[in-house]
Design an enzyme around this catalytic site. Structure first.
Site, PDB file in Angstrom:
ATOM      1  CD  GLU A 142      16.865  43.662  75.886  1.00  0.00           C
ATOM      2  OE1 GLU A 142      17.492  44.648  76.332  1.00  0.00           O
ATOM      3  OE2 GLU A 142      16.493  43.558  74.695  1.00  0.00           O
ATOM      4  CE  LYS A 176     -11.754  12.532  80.042  1.00  0.00           C
ATOM      5  NZ  LYS A 176     -12.262  11.205  80.409  1.00  0.00           N
ATOM      6  CB  THR A 177      -4.074   9.881  81.398  1.00  0.00           C
ATOM      7  OG1 THR A 177      -4.932   8.776  81.114  1.00  0.00           O
ATOM      8  CG2 THR A 177      -4.269  10.336  82.826  1.00  0.00           C
ATOM      9  CB  VAL A 222       3.680  28.277  89.400  1.00  0.00           C
ATOM     10  CG1 VAL A 222       3.584  27.166  90.404  1.00  0.00           C
ATOM     11  CG2 VAL A 222       4.654  27.908  88.293  1.00  0.00           C
ATOM     12  CD  GLU A 242      15.356  49.841  60.839  1.00  0.00           C
ATOM     13  OE1 GLU A 242      16.081  50.387  61.699  1.00  0.00           O
ATOM     14  OE2 GLU A 242      14.807  48.739  61.007  1.00  0.00           O
ATOM     15  CB  CYS A 293      18.261  48.348  70.274  1.00  0.00           C
ATOM     16  SG  CYS A 293      19.249  47.926  68.838  1.00  0.00           S
ATOM     17  CG  PHE A 294      13.823  50.653  66.356  1.00  0.00           C
ATOM     18  CD1 PHE A 294      14.542  51.316  65.377  1.00  0.00           C
ATOM     19  CD2 PHE A 294      12.456  50.464  66.154  1.00  0.00           C
ATOM     20  CE1 PHE A 294      13.916  51.791  64.230  1.00  0.00           C
ATOM     21  CE2 PHE A 294      11.823  50.928  65.013  1.00  0.00           C
ATOM     22  CZ  PHE A 294      12.552  51.601  64.055  1.00  0.00           C
ATOM     23  CG  HIS A 297      19.294  44.398  72.746  1.00  0.00           C
ATOM     24  ND1 HIS A 297      17.943  44.546  72.556  1.00  0.00           N
ATOM     25  CD2 HIS A 297      19.879  44.688  71.557  1.00  0.00           C
ATOM     26  CE1 HIS A 297      17.712  44.895  71.304  1.00  0.00           C
ATOM     27  NE2 HIS A 297      18.875  44.992  70.671  1.00  0.00           N
ATOM     28  N   GLY A 329      13.414  47.120  67.897  1.00  0.00           N
ATOM     29  CA  GLY A 329      12.461  46.846  66.835  1.00  0.00           C
ATOM     30  C   GLY A 329      13.086  47.082  65.468  1.00  0.00           C
TER      31      GLY A 329
HETATM   32  N1  GLN Z   1      16.300  48.274  63.529  1.00  0.00           N
HETATM   33  C1  GLN Z   1      17.390  48.825  64.266  1.00  0.00           C
HETATM   34  C2  GLN Z   1      18.734  48.431  63.695  1.00  0.00           C
HETATM   35  O1  GLN Z   1      18.830  47.508  62.933  1.00  0.00           O
HETATM   36  C3  GLN Z   1      17.320  48.448  65.728  1.00  0.00           C
HETATM   37  C4  GLN Z   1      17.493  46.997  65.991  1.00  0.00           C
HETATM   38  C5  GLN Z   1      17.036  46.552  67.349  1.00  0.00           C
HETATM   39  O2  GLN Z   1      16.284  47.241  68.016  1.00  0.00           O
HETATM   40  N2  GLN Z   1      17.489  45.399  67.768  1.00  0.00           N
HETATM   41  O3  GLN Z   1      19.716  49.035  64.006  1.00  0.00           O
END
Ligand code: GLN
Length: 554
Positions: free
Chosen positions: A519, A190-191, A244, A406, A382-383, A517, A355
């Site tokens: 990643e 459908k366009t 894809v 935390e 990290c966390f 991080h 996290g």
């Molecule tokens: N909550 C943790 C902090 O503030 C880790 C943060 C995270 O994983 N980016 O240090």
């Protein structure tokens, strides 16, 4: 470079959001870069928030952190994975930032008593931020977030309309990405929704030069001609972008329909031919896997792959290079308990990503203990690293109730605690939310790697640079006792603050936690070494387990 010779491609979206505007923009940028053009990308986000830093990953997906410490939209991650230019603070801005800046100017008296209005003050500000983001790129691709017709994106659309007027046709190109649905009952595409969204764009003075149609079925010639006619676009400028199985196939898909050729023609650019060999090699490797590994990703936003976008991509990159298909199994840490911990049995390795906050923490700690005691490769980011230290403190050092402040403000063993203002560096920003003493340490920081650690074997050098985003750190005063209990601190920040940047377990095949991080620095052609080593360790673990199982059967 002389600003008058810069060119701009504006990418707008139509009909619905989440149709891959970021990937389409990044793919076109990659194609132009492969023709020898110096490109960059800028993302305009219409929401009022200053940046996505404080937004829920459930709503907004991952926060991508740039080297210079900006908390940005996840599309910037795609940009860095597709082109060589690195993104920074200037490559992403929001309505909130624009208004903030205009209001600060108004308070300073910069407008000399004039009435401050959307046109020209807000639009001028947007234009100057676009030009700043362009830097010295020959072609800047500007992605306008949201969908044409949204109230909040109107000032952005007005600004790009003005840029076309200011700079002329040869320096600007409008690409509209629209969704073209296939109706099962009617058996046809459908366009009409696309016709309406182009009409909407034209109402505000933007006539798309190129139409990219996101669709599930290939575009037939008759449909192409219909879209061209109704949307006032040349037939050759109607490009289809079908579904894809890998985002890294999109550059090839668009190139085969002549998109980069067309955009160069419209911008009056004479360039060399595009070179897609990099993408072709990647796809070849991806389609010819020789192994397969199962990775458990234990987190709390498991239903949304966007929340851990860069981690998922980095795992795929590592897999491509060692020819292993990486199956990521999202495991909801809130649901993980002693009775169902066996879901981890079939996994070749366990990853706990970054996290915030206490929700789901007990499940993550259980998964970490499982990986440590069962000698399964474990990667804490990290966390994930802070929790690995917490688990170690509780169960190996024997400090009952050890925690991060935390998670438990009055823990008797605060092995992880807030970074104090005194320990902050130039990239840190004060976080307005919880504790005014808290700062968010952001951006790339150099760290020194301990010789003879697994980390130094992986990086193959004594120093490296990775990006950070954290408010808490492993409490420096606990480090000597953690080391005494058997934890190896394998990296420290290279500055005099000596932040603990990585930990590992000496008597474990592969157990690494990193405060940074990794990643964010992984690209399909240059996977991050940590992810690569992690997947290799998962494969080794898999082989070892198979041999063990055979031995039991025999
Ligand atoms: N909550 C943790 C902090 O503030 C880790 C943060 C995270 O994983 N980016 O240090």
């Amino acid at each position: 470079m002389d600003s008058s010779s810069r060119k701009f491609v504006f990418i707008t979206g139509g009909v619905v959001s989440s149709i891959g505007k970021g990937v389409a923009a990044a793919s076109l940028a990659a194609l132009l870069e492969s023709r020898g053009i110096r490109v960059t990308l800028v993302k305009l986000d219409p929401y009022i928030n200053i940046d996505p830093g404080m937004m829920s990953p459930l709503q907004h997906g991952e926060v991508f952190v740039t080297e210079d410490g900006a908390e940005t939209d996840l599309d910037l991650g795609h940009y860095e994975r597709f082109i060589t230019a690195r993104m920074g603070k200037r490559n992403n801005f929001t309505t909130g930032q624009i208004y903030n800046s205009v209001l600060a100017k108004e308070r300073r008296g910069d407008y000399l008593g004039m009435t401050v209005q959307v046109i020209p003050h807000i639009t001028d500000e947007i234009k100057s931020w676009i030009y700043a983001g362009a830097g010295d790129a020959e072609v800047t691709l500007v992605e306008v977030g949201g969908t044409v017709g949204d109230i909040e994106s109107q000032p952005f659309l007005e600004a790009i309309r003005q840029i076309r007027l200011d700079r002329g046709r040869m320096d600007t190109c409008f690409v509209h990405l629209s969704y073209v649905p296939y109706l099962e009952a009617a058996g046809e595409i459908k366009t009409k929704p696309t016709q309406h969204s182009v009409k909407e764009a034209r109402q505000i003075g933007i006539q798309p030069d190129v139409l990219i149609c996101r669709m599930s079925h290939p575009l037939q010639e008759v449909e192409r001609r219909k879209l061209a006619l109704f949307c006032n676009v040349e037939s050759e400028a109607v490009i289809s972008c079908t579904d894809v199985d890998s985002i890294y196939k999109v550059p090839g898909l668009l190139n085969r329909q002549g998109l980069d050729e067309l955009v160069c023609k419209k911008l009056g650019l004479t360039t060399m031919h595009s070179d897609l060999s990099k993408w072709e090699t990647l796809i070849y490797k991806k389609e010819n896997f020789t192994h397969e590994v199962n990775i458990a990703m234990v987190g709390k936003y498991v239903s949304l792959t966007d929340a851990y976008k860069s981690v998922n991509e980095a795992l795929i990159h590592a897999g491509i290079h060692i020819r292993a298909k990486v199956n990521v199994y999202p495991i909801d840490s809130e649901q993980l308990n002693e009775d169902n911990l066996h879901v981890l049995d079939g996994m070749d390795a366990i990853l706990v990503p970054g996290g915030f906050g206490p929700r789901g923490v007990e499940g993550k700690l259980r998964a970490i203990e499982y990986a440590r005691t069962r000698r399964k490769p474990f990667f804490g980011i990290c966390f994930g690293m802070q929790l690995a230290v917490t688990e170690f403190a509780r169960n190996v050092a024997g400090w009952k109730g050890a925690s991060s402040t935390e998670l438990c403000a009055d823990t008797c063993f605060p092995v992880v605690s807030l970074i104090s203002r005194a320990r902050a560096d130039s990239n840190s920003v004060l976080t307005p939310d919880v504790d005014t003493n808290g700062v968010m340490r952001l951006g790339a920081h150099k760290f020194t790697i301990e010789a003879s650690s697994l980390l130094s074997e992986i990086y193959g050098r004594s120093e490296a640079l990775e990006r950070h985003r954290h408010r808490y750190e492993v409490t420096p005063s606990y480090l000597p006792d953690l080391v005494k209990a058997g934890l190896r601190i394998s990296a420290h920040s290279a500055d005099d603050k000596r932040f603990c940047e990585a930990v590992e377990l000496i008597d474990h095949p592969w157990f690494i936690g990193v405060q940074f991080h990794p990643e964010f620095s992984s690209t399909p052609s240059t996977p991050n070494p940590l992810f690569r080593s992690f997947i290799e360790a998962a494969l080794v673990h898999q082989r070892f387990t198979k041999v063990e199982q055979c031995a039991v059967v025999a």
